[in-house]
Design an enzyme around this catalytic site. Structure first.
Site, PDB file in Angstrom:
ATOM      1  N   ASN A 152       0.819  -1.456  -0.191  1.00  0.00           N
ATOM      2  CA  ASN A 152      -0.262  -0.283  -0.113  1.00  0.00           C
ATOM      3  C   ASN A 152       0.954   1.202   0.017  1.00  0.00           C
ATOM      4  OD1 ASN A 152      -1.907   2.041   0.639  1.00  0.00           O
ATOM      5  ND2 ASN A 152      -2.193   1.632   2.826  1.00  0.00           N
ATOM      6  N   TRP A 153       0.728   1.475  -1.315  1.00  0.00           N
ATOM      7  CA  TRP A 153       2.105   3.127  -1.118  1.00  0.00           C
ATOM      8  C   TRP A 153       1.186   4.350  -0.914  1.00  0.00           C
ATOM      9  CZ3 TRP A 153       4.232   3.759  -7.399  1.00  0.00           C
ATOM     10  CH2 TRP A 153       5.282   2.510  -6.967  1.00  0.00           C
ATOM     11  N   LYS A 154       0.423   4.215  -0.247  1.00  0.00           N
ATOM     12  CA  LYS A 154      -0.958   5.946   0.710  1.00  0.00           C
ATOM     13  C   LYS A 154      -0.352   6.837  -0.780  1.00  0.00           C
ATOM     14  CE  LYS A 154       0.803   3.748   4.819  1.00  0.00           C
ATOM     15  NZ  LYS A 154       0.347   3.643   5.795  1.00  0.00           N
ATOM     16  N   HIS A 175      -9.420   0.737   5.196  1.00  0.00           N
ATOM     17  CA  HIS A 175      -8.463   1.159   6.559  1.00  0.00           C
ATOM     18  C   HIS A 175      -7.972   1.955   6.977  1.00  0.00           C
ATOM     19  CE1 HIS A 175      -4.390   2.479   6.808  1.00  0.00           C
ATOM     20  NE2 HIS A 175      -3.807   1.121   5.883  1.00  0.00           N
ATOM     21  N   GLU A 202      -6.847   4.581   8.323  1.00  0.00           N
ATOM     22  CA  GLU A 202      -6.722   5.941   7.466  1.00  0.00           C
ATOM     23  C   GLU A 202      -8.145   6.438   7.084  1.00  0.00           C
ATOM     24  OE1 GLU A 202      -3.385   5.782   5.685  1.00  0.00           O
ATOM     25  OE2 GLU A 202      -2.277   5.612   7.400  1.00  0.00           O
ATOM     26  N   GLU A 206      -4.698  -5.149  11.172  1.00  0.00           N
ATOM     27  CA  GLU A 206      -4.530  -3.876  11.333  1.00  0.00           C
ATOM     28  C   GLU A 206      -4.436  -3.589  12.486  1.00  0.00           C
ATOM     29  OE1 GLU A 206      -1.909  -3.361   7.434  1.00  0.00           O
ATOM     30  OE2 GLU A 206      -4.181  -1.894   7.164  1.00  0.00           O
ATOM     31  N   GLY A 228       2.447   2.371  10.444  1.00  0.00           N
ATOM     32  CA  GLY A 228       3.744   3.691  10.353  1.00  0.00           C
ATOM     33  C   GLY A 228       4.212   3.613  11.555  1.00  0.00           C
ATOM     34  N   SER A 240       3.896  -1.865  10.173  1.00  0.00           N
ATOM     35  CA  SER A 240       4.959  -2.350  10.227  1.00  0.00           C
ATOM     36  C   SER A 240       5.694  -3.237   9.942  1.00  0.00           C
ATOM     37  CB  SER A 240       5.998  -1.564  11.637  1.00  0.00           C
ATOM     38  OG  SER A 240       5.512  -0.084  11.631  1.00  0.00           O
ATOM     39  N   GLY A 267       2.747  -1.362   3.800  1.00  0.00           N
ATOM     40  CA  GLY A 267       3.455   0.590   3.994  1.00  0.00           C
ATOM     41  C   GLY A 267       3.807   1.165   3.659  1.00  0.00           C
ATOM     42  N   GLY A 268       4.756   1.429   4.930  1.00  0.00           N
ATOM     43  CA  GLY A 268       5.832   2.341   4.298  1.00  0.00           C
ATOM     44  C   GLY A 268       7.205   1.001   3.588  1.00  0.00           C
TER      45      GLY A 268
HETATM   46  C1  PEP Z   1      -0.717   0.273   5.811  1.00  0.00           C
HETATM   47  O1  PEP Z   1      -0.616   1.111   5.549  1.00  0.00           O
HETATM   48  O2  PEP Z   1      -1.633  -1.037   5.785  1.00  0.00           O
HETATM   49  C2  PEP Z   1       0.065  -0.133   6.631  1.00  0.00           C
HETATM   50  C3  PEP Z   1       0.369  -1.151   7.160  1.00  0.00           C
HETATM   51  O3  PEP Z   1       1.399   0.792   6.906  1.00  0.00           O
HETATM   52  P1  PEP Z   1       3.851  -0.115   7.485  1.00  0.00           P
HETATM   53  O4  PEP Z   1       3.810  -1.193   6.741  1.00  0.00           O
HETATM   54  O5  PEP Z   1       3.707   1.482   7.136  1.00  0.00           O
HETATM   55  O6  PEP Z   1       2.870   0.529   9.012  1.00  0.00           O
END
Ligand code: PEP
Length: 239
Positions: free
Chosen positions: A10-12, A94, A96, A164, A170, A202, A223-224
């Site tokens: 997930n590049w957000k 998600h 966010e 999640e 993040g 993470s 994500g990141g």
């Molecule tokens: C996400 O955005 O779904 C996520 C899990 O982010 P990260 O891996 O950066 O914690």
């Protein structure tokens, strides 16, 4: 439900045409029987990513969709539109989106239903906040979100559940293996749909193997770390 682990990036809201092509093309070699890879870039990049990934096994997905197929919803993208530009998946609910756009689990269920109608696999996200976990309510919150976010008509083929924990997204904080095992077992037990269950929060190359091989963990939502091709590939190769 295939046995291959599902690795979703997930590049957000990150990535421009000018800097994304090398990062995406580096993933083309990632086809493996042990995992399936899905890339969810921002909507502006989905079509280009599909072109760059042509000939590879890596699929594309959206990060959100509207519950309606079309209409006067300025700024939104429908599931049908994502399908039209080559997506196979879409993330819905998600944290966010739940936090910044005040999406409820009922909204998420409508979006997942729209994804199914468009022929997309809905990756339905659920997870508790730090406050809810500290108050000992993680199991209740996750159970309620699960019951309310997964629509009728969900099947193991059209649905993936992503656990999640909000406090792990993040932040660099990862849920303990016991916590992941506990919640994934709960989801497996309570879910009427025997869908794949992903962990997200993470995940990186250094912790992926431990997480991916826990019972009831069918993959990860990243994500990141998915923004760095090498790191994302390291996560996938831990499957
Ligand atoms: C996400 O955005 O779904 C996520 C899990 O982010 P990260 O891996 O950066 O914690």
């Amino acid at each position: 439900m295939s046995a291959a682990k599902l690795i979703v990036g997930n590049w957000k809201m990150n990535g421009l045409l000018s800097d994304s092509q090398p990062r995406v093309e580096a993933l083309k070699s990632a086809a493996s029987g042990k995992f399936e890879m899905v890339l969810c870039p921002p909507a502006t990049l989905v079509q280009a990513c599909g072109w760059w990934l042509k000939g590879s096994a890596v699929k594309t997905g959206g990060q959100d969709c509207h519950a309606q197929p079309s209409g006067a919803f300025t700024g939104n993208v429908s599931a049908q539109m994502l399908k039209d530009i080559g997506c196979a998946y879409v993330i819905v609910g998600h944290s966010e989106r739940r936090q910044y756009h005040k999406e409820t689990s009922a909204d998420v269920a409508e979006k997942a239903k729209a994804a199914h109608a468009a022929g997309l696999v809905a990756i339905i996200c659920i997870g508790e906040t730090d406050e809810e976990r500290t108050a000992g309510r993680a199991n209740d919150v996750v159970s309620k979100q699960l019951a309310e976010s997964v629509p009728a008509g969900a099947t193991p083929e059209n649905t993936v559940i992503a656990y999640e924990p909000v406090w792990a997204i993040g932040t660099g904080k990862v849920a303990s293996t016991d916590d992941i095992k506990g919640i994934h077992a709960l989801i497996r037990d309570k879910s009427a749909v025997k869908a794949k269950i992903l962990y997200g929060g993470s995940v990186k190359g250094s912790n992926a193997a431990e997480i991916l091989h826990l019972p009831n963990v069918d993959g990860v939502l990243v994500g990141g770390a998915s923004l760095k091709a090498e790191e994302f590939l390291a996560i996938a190769s831990a499957a």
